[in-house]
Motif scaffolding. Structure first.
Motif, PDB file in Angstrom:
ATOM      1  N   ALA A   1       0.847  -1.193   0.000  1.00  0.00           N
ATOM      2  CA  ALA A   1       0.000   0.000   0.000  1.00  0.00           C
ATOM      3  C   ALA A   1       0.882   1.242   0.000  1.00  0.00           C
ATOM      4  O   ALA A   1       1.805   1.344   0.810  1.00  0.00           O
ATOM      5  N   PRO A   2       0.624   2.193  -0.891  1.00  0.00           N
ATOM      6  CA  PRO A   2       1.467   3.391  -0.976  1.00  0.00           C
ATOM      7  C   PRO A   2       1.156   4.405   0.114  1.00  0.00           C
ATOM      8  O   PRO A   2       0.126   4.344   0.781  1.00  0.00           O
ATOM      9  N   GLY A   3       2.089   5.343   0.298  1.00  0.00           N
ATOM     10  CA  GLY A   3       1.828   6.491   1.137  1.00  0.00           C
ATOM     11  C   GLY A   3       2.121   6.325   2.609  1.00  0.00           C
ATOM     12  O   GLY A   3       1.750   7.183   3.401  1.00  0.00           O
TER      13      GLY A   3
ATOM     14  N   ASP B   1       6.788   2.459  12.416  1.00  0.00           N
ATOM     15  CA  ASP B   1       5.512   1.838  12.759  1.00  0.00           C
ATOM     16  C   ASP B   1       4.690   2.749  13.671  1.00  0.00           C
ATOM     17  O   ASP B   1       3.461   2.824  13.558  1.00  0.00           O
ATOM     18  N   ALA B   2       5.378   3.455  14.584  1.00  0.00           N
ATOM     19  CA  ALA B   2       4.670   4.386  15.468  1.00  0.00           C
ATOM     20  C   ALA B   2       4.061   5.528  14.661  1.00  0.00           C
ATOM     21  O   ALA B   2       2.920   5.951  14.904  1.00  0.00           O
ATOM     22  N   ALA B   3       4.813   6.030  13.672  1.00  0.00           N
ATOM     23  CA  ALA B   3       4.287   7.098  12.827  1.00  0.00           C
ATOM     24  C   ALA B   3       3.079   6.623  12.036  1.00  0.00           C
ATOM     25  O   ALA B   3       2.087   7.349  11.869  1.00  0.00           O
ATOM     26  N   ALA B   4       3.130   5.389  11.551  1.00  0.00           N
ATOM     27  CA  ALA B   4       2.000   4.838  10.808  1.00  0.00           C
ATOM     28  C   ALA B   4       0.785   4.667  11.705  1.00  0.00           C
ATOM     29  O   ALA B   4      -0.357   4.929  11.303  1.00  0.00           O
ATOM     30  N   ALA B   5       1.013   4.230  12.955  1.00  0.00           N
ATOM     31  CA  ALA B   5      -0.089   3.987  13.881  1.00  0.00           C
ATOM     32  C   ALA B   5      -0.787   5.273  14.301  1.00  0.00           C
ATOM     33  O   ALA B   5      -1.982   5.275  14.604  1.00  0.00           O
TER      34      ALA B   5
END
Length: 456
Positions: free
Chosen positions: A314-316, A347-351
């Protein structure tokens, strides 16, 4: 990411390389703290299914079970026993991955990985890749090139032309092409059908100048007399990764039915993941210089299985254009296990729903922006065709375990340097902005996300 710059800044003294480069190869193993390392050159990042499976088998039988893609689309095996060189070479020869013992380290060729797939380029440069590789291996003189000497074959979209390779060939409309040397902003036209010959002539001229002058150099840009006179600013080309997801064709290449593009976390994937990748492809894998893979012709219904295997599909996400050096335990010079720390921060930024950094649409097509077509007076493409792969927001980020900053990107980037007590976050490269910020591991994710949003 583009390969790490290894040259002097404009105006600085030109280095005289008093030693041969120490780049590892498939036959020259490099000792590391986690075992020996082998680097297998893959011109254009091209792999057959059989070759991909052979690499997975070799990683399991001889190494740590993982494979690592590089910023030149090559593959590294780590954790090797120091005595396994002969068996590894035998395995590689059996599947055509070691066509020349004397030339194996000079087969450094990057090429536009979406060429012929999405309708954005002027040429399917894979034919150039195969011809250049065969002629390099057949030329005795070419064995004298450094293991760092890089060829770039760009289909006109400007992705690998941004890498400042030693010799860059850029396709143009109606069968035209330009040859660019080093970081020159100008190129010279190449007659149709003579593209590969022009690339080889440039490399041979470089070696001839070194021999006649008695100098040592690894890169063409270290030999000023071969470059155009006057200031030669680095062109503002894209240099960004193809988006992960579905590669859709635009009709210019009806013989190719699109394909898939996936990413790997820090370029590493286990043998089982590689077998999943091989099972999804339709005959060919193209490893990208951005530590991902393009699978021409692969059906979209294979994406869920690839995602379940651990590939980015998945992009972005914050993982776009994020890299890290080896760190502990593989490198004794490192002050931290930078990949583990970086993974937690990303991963923290994505969460937390950090804004996407790549500006990439959900279709999986690279973002378009800078239009390119034709060859104007500057000699570089500037207007007409949408340039694929141009990010619209967010700087690349690289984690380093020591001041060597191995593998860092070119241009402007967020430098995250281990200090022993945490990390120092700085916007690095041309027009660097703002002071360095020292943070703890717990504070790093927020500091990195803020630095990546830097626009000045």
């Amino acid at each position: 990411m583009p390969p790490t710059p290894d040259a002097t800044a404009p105006g600085a003294a030109v280095p005289d390389r008093g030693r041969a480069d120490a780049c590892p190869g498939a036959l020259r193993l490099h000792p590391a703290d986690d075992g020996a390392l082998a680097r297998v050159r893959l011109p254009g990042g091209l792999l057959t299914v059989r070759q991909a499976l052979a690499l997975a088998d070799a990683a399991e039988a001889l190494g740590d079970g993982e494979l690592e893609t590089t910023s030149r689309g090559n593959v590294q095996l780590r954790g090797l026993a120091s005595h396994c060189g002969a068996e590894l070479a035998e395995r590689l020869r059996a599947v055509g991955l070691l066509p020349s013992d004397t030339h194996e380290r000079v087969r450094n060729i990057v090429a536009s990985p979406l060429a012929g797939l999405d309708g954005h380029g002027f040429a399917d440069v894979q034919a150039w890749v195969r011809e250049l590789d065969a002629r390099l291996c057949a030329s005795d003189w070419a064995a004298g090139l450094s293991g760092k000497f890089l060829f770039a074959l760009d289909d006109g979209r400007g992705d690998v032309a941004a890498f400042d390779a030693d010799v860059t060939l850029i396709a143009g409309p109606d069968g035209s092409a330009l040859l660019r040397l080093g970081r020159a902003a100008h190129g010279r036209p190449v007659p149709a059908g003579q593209e590969v010959a022009a690339v080889l002539d440039a490399a041979r001229t470089f070696l001839d100048v070194l021999r006649e002058s008695g100098r040592k150099a690894w890169h063409l840009r270290e030999v000023p007399e071969l470059l155009p006179a006057g200031p030669v600013p680095v062109p503002a080309l894209a240099g960004a990764a193809p988006a992960v997801g579905v590669v859709r064709t635009a009709g210019s290449f009806p013989e190719v039915a699109g394909g898939l593009s996936v990413g790997m976390r820090f370029g590493r994937a286990g043998a089982a993941q590689w077998r999943e990748l091989a099972g999804a492809c339709a005959g060919e894998i193209r490893l990208t210089p951005w530590r991902g893979a393009v699978l021409p012709g692969a059906p979209a219904d294979r994406l869920p299985a690839l995602a379940a295997a651990g590939f980015r599909t998945a992009p972005g996400s914050p993982w776009e254009r994020a890299t890290a050096c080896t760190g502990l335990p593989g490198c004794a010079k490192s002050r931290a296990d930078v990949r583990a720390d970086a993974a937690r921060a990303l991963d923290a930024a994505a969460a937390t729903g950090s804004p996407p950094v790549g500006g990439l649409p959900a279709t999986g097509l690279p973002a378009t922006g800078l239009p390119v077509t034709g060859f104007p007076a500057t000699g570089l493409p500037t207007a007409g065709l949408p340039m694929a792969g141009l990010p619209t927001a967010g700087l690349p980020v690289h984690w380093s375990g020591c001041e060597r900053r191995c593998g860092h990107p070119a241009g402007r980037w967020v430098d995250v340097l281990a200090t022993g007590q945490g990390y120092r976050v700085t916007v690095n490269g041309p027009a660097a902005a703002g002071p360095a910020v020292d943070v703890t591991n717990e504070e790093m994710a927020e500091a990195v996300a803020e630095a990546r949003r830097t626009t000045k």
